[in-house]
Design a protein around this motif. Structure first.
Motif: not given
Length: 96
Positions: A32-36, A25-27
Motif C-alpha cells: 500500500a505504501r508503494a501504491n501511495v 500485515g506488513l506485506a
C-alpha cells in the motif's frame, strides 16, 4: 510451568504469523505504501500538466499573440500581404 511456556510460545508464534502474513500485515502495508508513492508521483505530473494548461488558457484569454501562433501552427493561416515559403528537404534519388 512448562505448559505455560509452550502456550506463550504458541501465542507469540500466532501473533507473529498475523503480523507478517495476516490480513493488514506488513506485506500489505509495504504494498500500500508503494501504491501511495506511485500515485503521488502521478498526481505531481498531472498538477504540472494542469498548470501548463492554465497558463496557456490565461495566455489565450489575455493576448492575441498566442491566438495568432495557434492559428499559424494548427490551421496553417498566414496574414494578408504575407508571403509563405515552404522548404522541403531534398530527396536523394538513386543513381542508375
Amino acid at each position: 510451568m512448562r505448559t505455560l511456556t509452550l502456550i506463550l510460545l504458541a501465542l507469540l508464534g500466532a501473533l507473529q504469523h498475523h503480523l507478517w502474513w495476516g490480513k493488514n500485515g506488513l506485506a500489505e502495508y509495504h504494498e500500500a505504501r508503494a501504491n501511495v508513492f506511485r500515485q503521488q508521483e502521478d498526481n505531481q505530473l498531472l498538477v504540472e500538466r494542469n498548470a501548463l494548461l492554465y497558463r496557456e488558457i490565461e495566455d489565450l484569454n489575455n493576448g492575441l499573440a498566442a491566438v495568432e501562433e495557434l492559428a499559424r501552427n494548427d490551421l496553417g493561416m498566414i496574414k494578408p500581404g504575407e508571403t509563405f515559403y515552404r522548404l522541403l528537404p531534398a530527396q536523394d534519388k538513386p543513381q542508375p
